[in-house]
Design a protein around this motif. Structure first.
Motif, PDB file in Angstrom:
ATOM      1  N   VAL A  71       3.076  -1.661  14.285  1.00 36.22           N
ATOM      2  CA  VAL A  71       1.829  -1.524  13.536  1.00 36.22           C
ATOM      3  C   VAL A  71       1.876  -0.153  12.868  1.00 36.22           C
ATOM      4  CG1 VAL A  71      -0.684  -1.557  13.591  1.00 36.22           C
ATOM      5  CG2 VAL A  71       0.613  -2.944  15.233  1.00 36.22           C
ATOM      6  N   VAL A  72       2.405  -0.110  11.667  1.00 39.96           N
ATOM      7  CA  VAL A  72       2.582   1.147  10.945  1.00 39.96           C
ATOM      8  C   VAL A  72       1.712   1.100   9.695  1.00 39.96           C
ATOM      9  CG1 VAL A  72       4.199   2.732   9.873  1.00 39.96           C
ATOM     10  CG2 VAL A  72       4.935   1.358  11.831  1.00 39.96           C
ATOM     11  N   ALA A  73       0.662   1.897   9.706  1.00 43.94           N
ATOM     12  CA  ALA A  73      -0.314   1.923   8.614  1.00 43.94           C
ATOM     13  C   ALA A  73       0.294   2.561   7.361  1.00 43.94           C
ATOM     14  CB  ALA A  73      -1.540   2.706   9.070  1.00 43.94           C
ATOM     15  N   PRO A  74      -0.385   2.441   6.212  1.00 44.79           N
ATOM     16  CA  PRO A  74       0.154   3.026   4.975  1.00 44.79           C
ATOM     17  C   PRO A  74       0.512   4.500   5.132  1.00 44.79           C
ATOM     18  CG  PRO A  74      -1.700   1.605   4.455  1.00 44.79           C
ATOM     19  CD  PRO A  74      -1.637   1.692   5.953  1.00 44.79           C
ATOM     20  N   HIS A  75       1.696   4.834   4.629  1.00 40.50           N
ATOM     21  CA  HIS A  75       2.225   6.196   4.703  1.00 40.50           C
ATOM     22  C   HIS A  75       3.126   6.413   3.501  1.00 40.50           C
ATOM     23  CE1 HIS A  75       5.067   3.514   6.719  1.00 40.50           C
ATOM     24  NE2 HIS A  75       6.022   4.333   6.303  1.00 40.50           N
ATOM     25  N   PRO A  76       3.390   7.649   3.130  1.00 41.91           N
ATOM     26  CA  PRO A  76       4.117   7.919   1.884  1.00 41.91           C
ATOM     27  C   PRO A  76       5.612   8.157   2.104  1.00 41.91           C
ATOM     28  CG  PRO A  76       3.192   9.951   2.707  1.00 41.91           C
ATOM     29  CD  PRO A  76       2.825   8.886   3.721  1.00 41.91           C
ATOM     30  N   ASP A  95       3.513  -2.694  -0.191  1.00 42.62           N
ATOM     31  CA  ASP A  95       3.657  -1.355  -0.747  1.00 42.62           C
ATOM     32  C   ASP A  95       2.787  -1.175  -1.987  1.00 42.62           C
ATOM     33  OD1 ASP A  95       5.118  -2.036  -3.181  1.00 42.62           O
ATOM     34  OD2 ASP A  95       6.913  -2.307  -1.962  1.00 42.62           O
ATOM     35  N   SER A  96       2.694   0.080  -2.413  1.00 43.11           N
ATOM     36  CA  SER A  96       1.788   0.431  -3.505  1.00 43.11           C
ATOM     37  C   SER A  96       2.340   0.076  -4.877  1.00 43.11           C
ATOM     38  CB  SER A  96       1.472   1.930  -3.443  1.00 43.11           C
ATOM     39  OG  SER A  96       2.662   2.697  -3.522  1.00 43.11           O
ATOM     40  N   ALA A  97       3.600  -0.422  -4.935  1.00 44.36           N
ATOM     41  CA  ALA A  97       4.141  -0.937  -6.197  1.00 44.36           C
ATOM     42  C   ALA A  97       3.812  -2.408  -6.386  1.00 44.36           C
ATOM     43  CB  ALA A  97       5.642  -0.717  -6.253  1.00 44.36           C
ATOM     44  N   GLY A  98       3.036  -2.967  -5.445  1.00 42.65           N
ATOM     45  CA  GLY A  98       2.601  -4.352  -5.567  1.00 42.65           C
ATOM     46  C   GLY A  98       3.491  -5.357  -4.880  1.00 42.65           C
ATOM     47  N   ASN A  99       4.448  -4.891  -4.086  1.00 45.98           N
ATOM     48  CA  ASN A  99       5.343  -5.794  -3.378  1.00 45.98           C
ATOM     49  C   ASN A  99       4.788  -6.163  -2.015  1.00 45.98           C
ATOM     50  OD1 ASN A  99       7.671  -5.636  -5.326  1.00 45.98           O
ATOM     51  ND2 ASN A  99       7.513  -3.476  -4.760  1.00 45.98           N
ATOM     52  N   ALA A 100       4.752  -7.456  -1.737  1.00 50.44           N
ATOM     53  CA  ALA A 100       4.386  -7.970  -0.413  1.00 50.44           C
ATOM     54  C   ALA A 100       5.494  -8.938  -0.013  1.00 50.44           C
ATOM     55  CB  ALA A 100       3.036  -8.669  -0.444  1.00 50.44           C
ATOM     56  N   ALA A 101       6.175  -8.641   1.091  1.00 49.34           N
ATOM     57  CA  ALA A 101       7.336  -9.440   1.466  1.00 49.34           C
ATOM     58  C   ALA A 101       7.456  -9.492   2.973  1.00 49.34           C
ATOM     59  CB  ALA A 101       8.607  -8.848   0.860  1.00 49.34           C
ATOM     60  N   LEU A 102       8.023 -10.589   3.462  1.00 50.77           N
ATOM     61  CA  LEU A 102       8.336 -10.695   4.876  1.00 50.77           C
ATOM     62  C   LEU A 102       9.746 -10.182   5.118  1.00 50.77           C
ATOM     63  CD1 LEU A 102       6.924 -14.191   5.925  1.00 50.77           C
ATOM     64  CD2 LEU A 102       6.037 -11.941   6.570  1.00 50.77           C
ATOM     65  N   GLY A 298       0.239   5.981  -5.043  1.00 48.03           N
ATOM     66  CA  GLY A 298      -0.395   4.694  -5.256  1.00 48.03           C
ATOM     67  C   GLY A 298      -1.239   4.256  -4.079  1.00 48.03           C
ATOM     68  N   VAL A 299      -1.678   2.998  -4.134  1.00 50.85           N
ATOM     69  CA  VAL A 299      -2.527   2.420  -3.089  1.00 50.85           C
ATOM     70  C   VAL A 299      -1.932   1.095  -2.657  1.00 50.85           C
ATOM     71  CG1 VAL A 299      -4.816   1.496  -2.557  1.00 50.85           C
ATOM     72  CG2 VAL A 299      -4.599   3.529  -4.015  1.00 50.85           C
ATOM     73  N   VAL A 300      -1.853   0.875  -1.347  1.00 49.58           N
ATOM     74  CA  VAL A 300      -1.390  -0.400  -0.805  1.00 49.58           C
ATOM     75  C   VAL A 300      -2.558  -1.378  -0.853  1.00 49.58           C
ATOM     76  CG1 VAL A 300      -0.368  -1.587   1.161  1.00 49.58           C
ATOM     77  CG2 VAL A 300       0.230   0.809   0.695  1.00 49.58           C
ATOM     78  N   ALA A 301      -2.440  -2.417  -1.672  1.00 47.65           N
ATOM     79  CA  ALA A 301      -3.535  -3.366  -1.853  1.00 47.65           C
ATOM     80  C   ALA A 301      -3.674  -4.283  -0.644  1.00 47.65           C
ATOM     81  CB  ALA A 301      -3.292  -4.190  -3.113  1.00 47.65           C
ATOM     82  N   ASP A 302      -4.901  -4.748  -0.406  1.00 49.95           N
ATOM     83  CA  ASP A 302      -5.189  -5.737   0.637  1.00 49.95           C
ATOM     84  C   ASP A 302      -4.705  -5.276   2.007  1.00 49.95           C
ATOM     85  OD1 ASP A 302      -6.207  -7.488  -1.348  1.00 49.95           O
ATOM     86  OD2 ASP A 302      -4.168  -8.173  -1.789  1.00 49.95           O
ATOM     87  N   GLU A 303      -4.849  -3.979   2.274  1.00 54.05           N
ATOM     88  CA  GLU A 303      -4.369  -3.408   3.529  1.00 54.05           C
ATOM     89  C   GLU A 303      -5.561  -2.995   4.397  1.00 54.05           C
ATOM     90  OE1 GLU A 303      -2.847  -2.601   6.566  1.00 54.05           O
ATOM     91  OE2 GLU A 303      -1.219  -2.905   5.114  1.00 54.05           O
ATOM     92  N   PRO A 304      -5.741  -3.649   5.563  1.00 52.71           N
ATOM     93  CA  PRO A 304      -6.883  -3.315   6.409  1.00 52.71           C
ATOM     94  C   PRO A 304      -6.708  -2.039   7.218  1.00 52.71           C
ATOM     95  CG  PRO A 304      -5.597  -5.061   7.422  1.00 52.71           C
ATOM     96  CD  PRO A 304      -4.995  -4.818   6.072  1.00 52.71           C
ATOM     97  N   LEU A 305      -5.474  -1.581   7.417  1.00 50.52           N
ATOM     98  CA  LEU A 305      -5.243  -0.403   8.245  1.00 50.52           C
ATOM     99  C   LEU A 305      -5.544   0.881   7.475  1.00 50.52           C
ATOM    100  CD1 LEU A 305      -1.850  -1.414   9.905  1.00 50.52           C
ATOM    101  CD2 LEU A 305      -4.124  -1.488  10.952  1.00 50.52           C
ATOM    102  N   ALA A 306      -6.161   1.845   8.150  1.00 53.13           N
ATOM    103  CA  ALA A 306      -6.430   3.144   7.539  1.00 53.13           C
ATOM    104  C   ALA A 306      -5.126   3.909   7.366  1.00 53.13           C
ATOM    105  CB  ALA A 306      -7.395   3.946   8.404  1.00 53.13           C
TER     106      ALA A 306
END
Length: 322
Positions: A71-76, A95-102, A298-306
């Motif tokens: 469980v690793v929240a958004p980080h740069p 990620d903040s470039a708009g990539n969502a991948a498994l 940037g900003v990680v979209a649709d991310e619930p973690l602070a």
């Protein structure tokens, strides 16, 4: 993956001479007291780089019902690429470039931070056991400010007598990965059946690392146990791998000596103290009341973690070497 140390070491990296080293890992918690733990073999005092490979975290098999998994929240990140490779389990990358991948077993996810990116990594609800590696690649000076990018590749297995390999970066055993990198590299998973003796042709201009996941293997005449990372200096055109009495899984990593000195602190790869200070300030400026706002990373979209705040810098200036 983030370096979650609250007091991360400053790492001044430069290539070191030598033919063969056995590097053993240190354990690092990925979060709180019950969190999953990772085994870190790069960087360390005796060696910081193998080619452009500058960070090796090896984890699992981890029972996520006990630890909660990853469980690793958004980080740069700046100045590096991350390489995710799983043996068991599943991780959701955003990620903040708009990539969502498994991230799934046997498939490469490579994220290039370049100028700056932020991302999160969370093991999925379908995962009961998590087992794999997270690797970082230092970007050379000419490419370390490139725009963020993302690549995925599912390599076909290469099968020889008693050996199966998946080449996710570079070339090995006649197989070449299509994934482009900013320095020449090798990255491959190799499976050996018990007792297998295999001689693998490699690029003599590369230095190589053999990271053992399971079993024991003799590499270039030296026996490596599970979790060891063996280093081989340039000058070899082949590496002999001999499995013991149990099946072996290992990663073969390589590249020409990096030839540049870097300063690595927390999740940043830079060249000077002032650069790293600026990276940290840029990240902190994006965090307002526990939420992530737009900026360099940037900003990680649709991310619930602070998002994760950066730790405090050490009192002394971060050192560089020329």
């Amino acid at each position: 993956m983030s370096n979650l140390d609250t007091r991360p070491d400053e790492v001044v990296c430069a290539a070191a001479a030598g033919d063969l080293e056995v590097l053993t890992p240190r354990e690092v918690p990925l979060g709180g007291p019950r969190a999953m733990r990772v085994r870190r073999t790069l960087p360390q005092r005796s060696r910081s780089l193998i080619g452009a490979w500058c960070f090796v975290d090896h984890y699992g098999p981890d029972d996520v019902t006990d630890t909660g998994g990853m469980v690793v929240a958004p980080h740069p990140h700046t100045g590096l690429s991350t390489v995710s490779w799983l043996f068991t389990g599943e991780i959701q990358h955003r990620d903040s470039a708009g990539n969502a991948a498994l991230v799934v077993p046997g498939e490469l996810n490579l994220m290039t931070a370049g100028h700056g990116i932020s991302h999160s990594e969370v093991s999925t609800d379908r995962t009961s056991t998590l087992h794999g590696v997270q690797l970082w690649l230092a970007l050379p000076d000419a490419a370390r400010d490139v725009a963020p990018g993302f690549a995925h590749h599912a390599p076909d297995p290469v099968v020889r007598d008693g050996l199966t390999a998946r080449v996710f970066l570079g070339s090995l055993l006649g197989e070449t990965s299509p994934v482009e990198t900013h320095t020449p590299l090798l990255g491959a998973e190799v499976l050996l059946e018990p007792g297998t003796r295999a001689t693998v042709d490699v690029d003599a201009s590369y230095e190589h690392g053999v990271l053992v996941d399971t079993g024991a293997v003799t590499a270039a005449g030296t026996t490596l146990a599970a979790n060891d990372l063996g280093y081989l200096a340039p000058g070899r055109s082949e590496v002999e791998l001999v499995a013991g009495d149990e099946p072996v899984r290992l990663l073969l990593l390589g590249g020409p000596p990096f030839g540049e000195e870097i300063v690595m602190w927390w999740n940043f790869v830079g060249r000077t103290h002032d650069e790293v200070v600026a990276y940290r300030e840029a990240w902190q400026s994006q965090l307002v009341d526990g939420t992530q706002h737009d900026g360099r990373f940037g900003v990680v979209a649709d991310e619930p973690l602070a998002p994760l705040p950066a730790p405090e810098l050490p009192n002394a200036r971060l050192r560089t070497r020329s």
